[in-house]
Design a protein around this motif. Structure first.
Motif, short mmCIF file in Angstrom:
data_model
loop_
_atom_site.label_atom_id
_atom_site.label_comp_id
_atom_site.label_asym_id
_atom_site.label_seq_id
_atom_site.Cartn_x
_atom_site.Cartn_y
_atom_site.Cartn_z
N UNK A 139 -11.48 11.67 -45.79
CA UNK A 139 -10.05 11.36 -45.64
C UNK A 139 -9.37 12.34 -44.69
N UNK A 181 -6.11 14.54 -44.05
CA UNK A 181 -5.12 15.10 -44.98
C UNK A 181 -3.86 14.23 -45.05
N UNK A 197 -4.12 11.76 -48.06
CA UNK A 197 -4.45 12.27 -49.40
C UNK A 197 -3.23 12.90 -50.05
N UNK A 216 -2.16 15.51 -52.84
CA UNK A 216 -2.75 16.57 -53.66
C UNK A 216 -1.79 16.82 -54.83
N UNK A 254 -1.26 15.95 -48.36
CA UNK A 254 -2.05 17.16 -48.05
C UNK A 254 -1.70 17.72 -46.68
N UNK A 255 -1.33 16.84 -45.74
CA UNK A 255 -1.02 17.33 -44.39
C UNK A 255 0.28 18.14 -44.36
N UNK A 256 1.10 18.00 -45.39
CA UNK A 256 2.35 18.76 -45.45
C UNK A 256 2.26 19.91 -46.46
N UNK A 257 1.07 20.07 -47.03
CA UNK A 257 0.91 21.04 -48.12
C UNK A 257 0.48 22.42 -47.60
#
Ligand SMILES: Cc1cc2nc3c(=O)[nH]c(=O)nc-3n(C[C@H](O)[C@H](O)[C@H](O)COP(=O)(O)OP(=O)(O)OC[C@H]3O[C@@H](n4cnc5c(N)ncnc54)[C@H](O)[C@@H]3O)c2cc1C
Ligand code: SF4
Ligand code: SF4
Lengths: 396, 62
Positions: A170, A172, A175, A177, A225-228
């Motif tokens: 995947x 990010x 996804x 999280x 997840x890409x912003x985490x």
């Protein structure tokens, strides 16, 4: 060890696939790496009452609570109420997910499937590049399980597909999280599943409060997840709980971390192989709800396998009817919702607030696009431009 | 000292599988309910570190 079908994973996708394959006469083995089906629970435990239509559960032991609907809370706290039947796949019942999964597995076993616990799939078994089953490991001992069809129902990790050469990794961006507490001693008695939106609350996701009973609720968070950042889910969840007086004094009975795929469904069929559920990314990309999709896809997978065993044909051309059937039903909805997810991600908090303000008194009995747009725009005319992508989508 | 690699703190990992699903190198496996990074395959892209909801993964110099 030789079966018609080996299913990897005893989650809803695996158990339902196994059940319907076994019902049509196939010999089926489910392998599960856990020592108890459904434990630990990794879920918000919300599901639509449409689950009843599938007739795959007996009794009511798996139901913790009955919901009247959902409430969406915008960043500035404006609340929009939705009745359960239009609130999506996560609203209807709140489950005991451990009992739920065990009941689904019991259904598979009653239909003739076998279940092996403490058993990891560690690779695909191949002979001259042809899939012949899986390599498994139990208590440190490796052995082969031969099967004409392998079902990858191994959840978000989707290793079976990866080992078979499919692109299951995947981005990010696709996804969520997650972290969740099950809190008791909370001061409320609600019959609504609540969803809190906002870039500061949960970037690219939301916080959910699903009441499991009178003074107990699942309070969880999903972040794209890409912003985490490392550990951000847990930090923001704690912050949310501390800023809500009705939750602040709650005591956790359970804590969990989780991961939900929110991409589009991927290629799910090869010669001698099917992917089902989270492994095939069959999840509603807006809500992250995957239970209904797993059950729907699992049933179709199981029935397709039954036919394949009957005809003793296990090639992709035979198995692909599984994907084709879903294309006109489940996948249509998931693809549309993926497009909606992208639009929502691009929205400022301000726009969400305006949307909620326009909809807070809207009677959702009339869900036609026109009446909805009228209601939205009459209060906040500037929404018309922001909503253009939605209107385009509704014409598709 | 070698290159940095991702390392999972076993005490913190809650086995959600998120890191495994996003690792572009197929460098992480779940073993006895803990994620484990294989040093040979990890390219230290940091994606898993960013993804972990409880902050259980960090860089380590080997
Ligand atoms: C925090 C969180 C909250 C959620 N909330 C909701 C919700 O409220 N409503 C909803 O509808 N959905 C929700 N979801 C999504 C839902 O949980 C999933 O979509 C659903 O569990 C998918 O079912 P599955 O059978 O595909 O996978 P899973 O339920 O994940 O089952 C996969 C199984 O495979 C096993 N397995 C994996 N690899 C191997 C291997 N190599 N060998 C043997 N066994 C293996 C695992 O142990 C597991 O038992 C949530 C998810 C998370 C993480
Ligand atoms: S993302 Fe974090 S909690 Fe989840 S399996 Fe990986 S290390 Fe463990
Ligand atoms: S740092 Fe990158 S390559 Fe290394 S384990 Fe994490 S995701 Fe995989």
């Amino acid at each position: 060890m030789k079966y018609d079908v080996v299913v990897v994973g005893s989650g809803p996708a695996g158990s339902i696939s196994a059940r319907f394959a076994a019902e049509s006469g196939a010999s089926v083995l489910i392998i599960e790496r856990r020592q108890e089906v459904g434990v630990p629970v990794l879920c918000g435990e919300g599901i639509s009452k449409r689950v009843d239509e599938f007739n795959v559960l007996e009794g009511k032991r798996w139901i913790a609570n009955n919901m009247d609907g959902a409430r969406i809370v915008s960043p500035d706290g404006t609340m929009v109420k939705l009745a359960a039947d239009i609130a999506g796949d996560e609203t209807g019942y709140v489950l005991y997910r451990d009992i739920f999964d065990q009941e689904l597995a019991r259904g598979a076993i009653r239909s003739g499937a076998e279940l092996m616990l403490n058993t990891y799939a560690v690779n695909i078994l191949k002979e001259n590049d042809k899939i012949k089953g899986v390599k498994a490991k139990q208590f440190g001992e490796e052995f082969d399980i031969e099967a004409d069809i392998v079902v990858g129902a191994d959840g978000v990790e989707s290793n079976i597909g990866r080992w078979a050469g499919m692109k299951t990794t995947l981005k990010p961006y696709d996804l969520e999280t997650c972290a969740q507490y099950t809190l008791t001693n909370v001061e409320f008695d609600r019959t609504y599943c609540d969803f809190y939106l906002g870039k500061k609350i949960a970037p690219g996701g939301y916080v959910w409060v699903f009441p499991k009973g009178k003074d107990i609720a699942n309070v969880g968070i999903g972040i794209l997840a890409s912003l985490s950042e490392p550990g951000m889910s847990l930090k923001l969840l704690d912050k949310f709980i501390n800023s809500h007086p009705d939750l602040r004094n709650g005591d956790p009975l359970r804590f969990l971390a989780g991961a939900v795929p929110v991409g589009e469904p991927i290629e799910s069929v090869r010669d001698n192989l099917l992917l089902v559920g989270d492994a095939a990314r069959q999840v509603d990309p807006i809500t992250g709800g995957g239970l209904m999709a797993s059950i729907e896809a699992g049933k179709t997978a199981g029935e397709t396998i039954g036919k394949a065993i009957d005809e003793q044909r296990f090639d992709k051309e035979m198995l692909v009817s599984y994907e084709e059937k879903l294309k006109n039903t489940l996948y249509k909805k998931l693809k549309r919702n993926y497009a909606v997810k992208e639009i929502l991600l691009g929205m400022e908090d301000k726009t969400l607030n305006m949307l909620a303000d326009s909809l807070k008194d809207y009677k959702f009995d009339d869900l036609s696009t026109l009446s909805l747009v009228k209601a939205l725009v009459s209060k906040h005319p500037s929404l018309l431009i922001k909503l253009k992508p939605f209107i385009k989508l509704s014409r598709l | 000292m070698g290159k940095p690699k991702a390392l999972v703190d076993k005490g913190k990992c809650l086995a959600c599988g998120g890191c495994i699903s996003v690792c572009p190198q197929d460098a992480i496996v779940m073993c006895s309910s803990k994620a484990i990074v294989s040093k040979e395959n990890c390219i230290d892209c940091g994606i898993c570190i960013q993804t972990c909801p409880v902050g259980a993964i960090d860089n380590e110099e080997y």
